[in-house]
Design a protein around this motif. Structure first.
Motif, PDB file in Angstrom:
ATOM      1  N   TRP A   1      22.687 -10.440  -4.214  1.00  0.00           N
ATOM      2  CA  TRP A   1      24.058 -10.947  -4.220  1.00  0.00           C
ATOM      3  C   TRP A   1      24.128 -12.284  -3.488  1.00  0.00           C
ATOM      4  CZ3 TRP A   1      26.523  -5.643  -2.475  1.00  0.00           C
ATOM      5  CH2 TRP A   1      26.370  -4.723  -3.520  1.00  0.00           C
ATOM      6  N   ASP A   2      25.241 -12.995  -3.692  1.00  0.00           N
ATOM      7  CA  ASP A   2      25.372 -14.351  -3.162  1.00  0.00           C
ATOM      8  C   ASP A   2      26.561 -14.470  -2.214  1.00  0.00           C
ATOM      9  OD1 ASP A   2      23.306 -15.811  -4.739  1.00  0.00           O
ATOM     10  OD2 ASP A   2      24.525 -15.119  -6.429  1.00  0.00           O
ATOM     11  N   ILE A   3      26.502 -15.514  -1.373  1.00  0.00           N
ATOM     12  CA  ILE A   3      27.679 -15.876  -0.579  1.00  0.00           C
ATOM     13  C   ILE A   3      28.823 -16.208  -1.539  1.00  0.00           C
ATOM     14  CG2 ILE A   3      28.641 -17.656   0.931  1.00  0.00           C
ATOM     15  CD1 ILE A   3      25.970 -17.740   2.376  1.00  0.00           C
ATOM     16  N   GLY A   4      29.970 -15.615  -1.268  1.00  0.00           N
ATOM     17  CA  GLY A   4      31.122 -15.776  -2.149  1.00  0.00           C
ATOM     18  C   GLY A   4      31.418 -14.522  -2.948  1.00  0.00           C
ATOM     19  N   ASP A   5      30.414 -13.653  -3.134  1.00  0.00           N
ATOM     20  CA  ASP A   5      30.651 -12.401  -3.844  1.00  0.00           C
ATOM     21  C   ASP A   5      31.608 -11.512  -3.052  1.00  0.00           C
ATOM     22  OD1 ASP A   5      28.904 -13.283  -5.740  1.00  0.00           O
ATOM     23  OD2 ASP A   5      27.258 -11.925  -5.213  1.00  0.00           O
ATOM     24  N   ILE A   6      32.382 -10.716  -3.768  1.00  0.00           N
ATOM     25  CA  ILE A   6      33.332  -9.798  -3.133  1.00  0.00           C
ATOM     26  C   ILE A   6      32.774  -8.384  -3.220  1.00  0.00           C
ATOM     27  CG2 ILE A   6      35.675  -8.843  -3.247  1.00  0.00           C
ATOM     28  CD1 ILE A   6      36.569 -11.574  -4.358  1.00  0.00           C
ATOM     29  N   VAL A   7      32.743  -7.696  -2.078  1.00  0.00           N
ATOM     30  CA  VAL A   7      32.128  -6.365  -2.002  1.00  0.00           C
ATOM     31  C   VAL A   7      33.078  -5.364  -1.361  1.00  0.00           C
ATOM     32  CG1 VAL A   7      29.813  -7.365  -1.834  1.00  0.00           C
ATOM     33  CG2 VAL A   7      31.070  -6.807   0.260  1.00  0.00           C
ATOM     34  N   GLY A   8      32.852  -4.114  -1.668  1.00  0.00           N
ATOM     35  CA  GLY A   8      33.539  -3.024  -0.990  1.00  0.00           C
ATOM     36  C   GLY A   8      32.506  -2.077  -0.429  1.00  0.00           C
ATOM     37  N   LEU A   9      32.795  -1.476   0.715  1.00  0.00           N
ATOM     38  CA  LEU A   9      31.793  -0.595   1.321  1.00  0.00           C
ATOM     39  C   LEU A   9      32.454   0.501   2.139  1.00  0.00           C
ATOM     40  CD1 LEU A   9      30.809  -1.541   4.718  1.00  0.00           C
ATOM     41  CD2 LEU A   9      31.371  -3.555   3.355  1.00  0.00           C
ATOM     42  N   GLU A  10      31.690   1.554   2.328  1.00  0.00           N
ATOM     43  CA  GLU A  10      32.063   2.627   3.248  1.00  0.00           C
ATOM     44  C   GLU A  10      30.958   2.720   4.286  1.00  0.00           C
ATOM     45  OE1 GLU A  10      33.425   7.338   3.196  1.00  0.00           O
ATOM     46  OE2 GLU A  10      32.261   6.513   1.517  1.00  0.00           O
ATOM     47  N   GLY A  11      31.360   2.816   5.555  1.00  0.00           N
ATOM     48  CA  GLY A  11      30.342   2.875   6.578  1.00  0.00           C
ATOM     49  C   GLY A  11      30.894   3.279   7.928  1.00  0.00           C
ATOM     50  N   GLU A  12      29.998   3.315   8.930  1.00  0.00           N
ATOM     51  CA  GLU A  12      30.380   3.735  10.273  1.00  0.00           C
ATOM     52  C   GLU A  12      30.459   2.533  11.201  1.00  0.00           C
ATOM     53  OE1 GLU A  12      26.765   5.452  12.627  1.00  0.00           O
ATOM     54  OE2 GLU A  12      26.506   6.092  10.529  1.00  0.00           O
ATOM     55  N   VAL A  13      31.430   2.557  12.101  1.00  0.00           N
ATOM     56  CA  VAL A  13      31.647   1.463  13.039  1.00  0.00           C
ATOM     57  C   VAL A  13      30.736   1.658  14.246  1.00  0.00           C
ATOM     58  CG1 VAL A  13      33.359   0.189  14.361  1.00  0.00           C
ATOM     59  CG2 VAL A  13      34.046   1.391  12.275  1.00  0.00           C
ATOM     60  N   PHE A  14      30.105   0.570  14.675  1.00  0.00           N
ATOM     61  CA  PHE A  14      29.243   0.642  15.863  1.00  0.00           C
ATOM     62  C   PHE A  14      29.195  -0.726  16.522  1.00  0.00           C
ATOM     63  CE2 PHE A  14      26.500  -1.270  12.830  1.00  0.00           C
ATOM     64  CZ  PHE A  14      25.436  -1.856  13.485  1.00  0.00           C
ATOM     65  N   ARG A  15      28.623  -0.784  17.688  1.00  0.00           N
ATOM     66  CA  ARG A  15      28.424  -2.059  18.381  1.00  0.00           C
ATOM     67  C   ARG A  15      26.935  -2.370  18.417  1.00  0.00           C
ATOM     68  NH1 ARG A  15      31.724  -4.849  21.874  1.00  0.00           N
ATOM     69  NH2 ARG A  15      33.062  -3.045  22.290  1.00  0.00           N
ATOM     70  N   THR A  16      26.577  -3.592  18.024  1.00  0.00           N
ATOM     71  CA  THR A  16      25.166  -3.980  17.994  1.00  0.00           C
ATOM     72  C   THR A  16      24.654  -4.237  19.411  1.00  0.00           C
ATOM     73  OG1 THR A  16      25.602  -6.362  17.840  1.00  0.00           O
ATOM     74  CG2 THR A  16      25.572  -5.108  15.767  1.00  0.00           C
ATOM     75  N   HIS A  17      23.341  -4.443  19.505  1.00  0.00           N
ATOM     76  CA  HIS A  17      22.741  -4.764  20.804  1.00  0.00           C
ATOM     77  C   HIS A  17      23.279  -6.091  21.344  1.00  0.00           C
ATOM     78  CE1 HIS A  17      20.067  -1.379  20.594  1.00  0.00           C
ATOM     79  NE2 HIS A  17      19.458  -1.807  19.488  1.00  0.00           N
ATOM     80  N   MET A  18      23.740  -6.955  20.439  1.00  0.00           N
ATOM     81  CA  MET A  18      24.299  -8.235  20.863  1.00  0.00           C
ATOM     82  C   MET A  18      25.775  -8.118  21.231  1.00  0.00           C
ATOM     83  SD  MET A  18      21.715 -10.214  20.720  1.00  0.00           S
ATOM     84  CE  MET A  18      22.468 -11.825  20.881  1.00  0.00           C
ATOM     85  N   GLY A  19      26.338  -6.921  21.105  1.00  0.00           N
ATOM     86  CA  GLY A  19      27.718  -6.689  21.525  1.00  0.00           C
ATOM     87  C   GLY A  19      28.758  -6.897  20.444  1.00  0.00           C
ATOM     88  N   GLU A  20      28.333  -7.114  19.183  1.00  0.00           N
ATOM     89  CA  GLU A  20      29.286  -7.384  18.096  1.00  0.00           C
ATOM     90  C   GLU A  20      29.671  -6.093  17.383  1.00  0.00           C
ATOM     91  OE1 GLU A  20      29.807 -10.289  14.175  1.00  0.00           O
ATOM     92  OE2 GLU A  20      28.004 -10.421  15.441  1.00  0.00           O
ATOM     93  N   ILE A  21      30.970  -5.824  17.308  1.00  0.00           N
ATOM     94  CA  ILE A  21      31.454  -4.663  16.568  1.00  0.00           C
ATOM     95  C   ILE A  21      31.180  -4.887  15.087  1.00  0.00           C
ATOM     96  CG2 ILE A  21      33.479  -3.288  15.948  1.00  0.00           C
ATOM     97  CD1 ILE A  21      34.646  -4.032  18.682  1.00  0.00           C
ATOM     98  N   SER A  22      30.514  -3.911  14.462  1.00  0.00           N
ATOM     99  CA  SER A  22      30.053  -4.072  13.086  1.00  0.00           C
ATOM    100  C   SER A  22      30.258  -2.774  12.327  1.00  0.00           C
ATOM    101  CB  SER A  22      28.557  -4.457  13.066  1.00  0.00           C
ATOM    102  OG  SER A  22      28.322  -5.587  13.887  1.00  0.00           O
ATOM    103  N   VAL A  23      29.964  -2.824  11.035  1.00  0.00           N
ATOM    104  CA  VAL A  23      30.027  -1.624  10.197  1.00  0.00           C
ATOM    105  C   VAL A  23      28.666  -1.425   9.545  1.00  0.00           C
ATOM    106  CG1 VAL A  23      31.109  -0.497   8.217  1.00  0.00           C
ATOM    107  CG2 VAL A  23      32.482  -1.950   9.723  1.00  0.00           C
TER     108      VAL A  23
END
Length: 504
Positions: A116-138
């Protein structure tokens, strides 16, 4: 860089762009052939967004529990690695990082994701967590391509800076420059707040015709169109004023309309051929009450939307707690030193010419001379909120004459940051006087002034039934939004400003 080098660079950029588009279309073709056409997907159920994910993240869930979300957005960056990758998606509220692992979504799905490319539109299901760098992500449990972007975002999403292109392709501007979207969110809030203010005062919102057989209610050049069934030329409205005052005649005592107007005039940072205004009319009050409403409205919007009456604009701060009221004669005297109050027509025209403001041959009167001097020499000084009242009769064909001086009318305009923000009258309700002023406008029109008003016999008839003393006010919403969002050009507060077509 030489001209030849520039041409080579431009040619190479065009070739690169063409190749990117070719590759993206080839990817779409492969998706379709493999039964994965993203355009066939009709919906994707979401239950969260980037802001909500960040705001509601809970790091203290019991062991074994996770926060699951369904979100969607546009890929704006990505970092592809062997078995795990990151990307950021942009949705209505901002951006959120997505973590995609091969062993979580499956080998085939992961291979698709990497293509896939930058600009594509996506949908997802996932779990929320915080990375080792401290960023809240899915962390994606599954991810779906919802729409393929066949054109690359500008400068690899480093921003769209060409103003002409920004206005022509606002859809790209909104993606590339998220702060632009905030301007239009504020615009919506400002208009909603304006309606709230008027509704709370008992005004009724109405709608009046946009197609008119007479271009009335203002001095402006109209756009002309043709009605095929009636086989007549019609005008896009230049103002709703005459219809709204007909409603006052009919028994409405407080009415307003928020709507689009169309004037076939010049374009610059303050003018667009189509623009939005609010006009309001209240029976049994005069122009001084309209002054009060104007001031209270601006303060109300500042309090509710901005949270302060000190409004930064360019290199100044507009103080909405400090409004000045000056007659036009006093304003001209203050900024030019010339007192027009007791001049004859000849003296006034000569004084205006000496100040570098000559009057047209068919406008050799005291009123036109005073107005020309004000327009050319005074308006530029009106940075802080200022009401200018007592306008000459010649430039105010719909306003009541002043009881103090028949050369003047009970009209004001108010100015902020050197520009007119609103216009108001004690409305003329004398049908005989109104018809005479229309006739004077018709004479001006026949003399070559295509901005002069037309005769509106039906409006005169309406006044003959009797209109109560009435105050009326018009405010340019685009300029109001420019003030509250600190924008220098009207094009920056119009989603799709009028643009000159590109020659092909």
């Amino acid at each position: 860089m030489s001209e030849q080098q520039k041409n080579i660079t431009v040619e190479q950029a065009e070739q690169d762009f063409t190749e990117v588009v070719r590759v993206r279309r080839e990817k779409l073709s492969n998706l379709v052939q493999n039964g994965k056409n993203p355009y066939e997907i009709t919906k994707f159920d979401i239950d969260s967004n980037s802001k909500k994910v960040a705001d509601e993240f809970d790091e203290n869930l019991p062991e074994g529990q996770v926060q699951m979300v369904k979100i969607a957005g546009r890929i704006i960056s990505r970092r592809i690695m062997g078995k795990a990758s990151f990307c950021h998606i942009l949705d209505n509220e901002g951006t959120i990082q997505i973590y995609v692992r091969k062993d979580m979504i499956g080998e085939e799905a992961y291979a698709d994701f990497k293509a896939w490319d930058i600009g594509d539109i996506v949908g997802l299901e996932g779990e929320v967590f915080r990375t080792h760098m401290g960023e809240i992500s899915v962390k994606a449990h599954n991810i779906t391509l919802l729409s393929k972007s066949l054109l690359p975002l500008p400068e690899k999403f480093h921003g769209l800076r060409d103003n002409d292109l920004r206005y022509r392709q606002r859809y790209v501007d909104l993606i590339a420059n998220p702060e632009v979207k905030q301007t239009f969110v504020l615009r919506s809030k400002i208009i909603r707040c304006l309606r709230e203010f008027l509704d709370n005062r008992g005004f009724i919102e109405v709608e009046t015709p946009v197609l008119n057989t007479i271009a009335g209610g203002a001095s402006a050049r109209p756009f002309v169109t043709h009605h095929n069934t009636l086989d007549i030329d019609m005008y896009m409205r230049i103002a709703p004023e005459l219809y709204l005052k007909r409603l006052i005649v009919g028994g409405f005592e407080k009415v307003y309309e928020v709507g689009r107007l169309f004037r076939n005039e010049g374009m610059d940072t303050r003018h667009n051929p189509e623009f939005t205004t609010v006009e309001l009319y209240q029976a049994y009050v005069d122009f001084e009450e309209m002054m009060n409403i104007s001031q209270e409205l601006f303060c109300y919007i500042a309090d509710k939307v901005i949270g302060s009456r000190q409004i930064p604009y360019g290199d100044v701060v507009v103080d909405l707690d400090n409004w000045t009221r000056l007659s036009m004669i006093d304003a001209v005297k203050k900024y030019t030193g010339v007192d027009f109050s007791n001049m004859s027509d000849e003296e006034a025209v000569a004084a205006a010419k000496q100040l570098g403001c000559p009057c047209d041959d068919n406008k050799q009167t005291w009123g036109y001379a005073l107005y020309e001097v004000f327009d050319q020499k005074v308006e530029e000084h009106l940075v802080q909120p200022t009401f200018i009242y007592d306008y000459p009769v010649e430039v105010s064909p719909l306003a009541k004459k002043s009881v103090k001086d028949p050369r003047l009318t009970e009209r004001f305009e108010f100015f902020i940051t050197n520009r007119e923000m609103g216009n108001a009258f004690s409305e003329l309700n004398d049908p005989i006087d109104q018809k005479e002023r229309f006739m004077a406008q018709v004479a001006q029109r026949e003399g070559g002034d295509d901005e002069a008003q037309m005769m509106d016999e039906d409006f005169v008839t309406a006044l003959e039934y009797g209109m109560p003393p009435t105050g009326g006010l018009g405010i340019g919403i685009d300029r109001l939004v420019m003030l509250f969002t600190n924008q220098a050009s009207i094009r920056d507060v119009l989603l799709f400003p009028t643009m000159k077509p590109i020659k092909k």
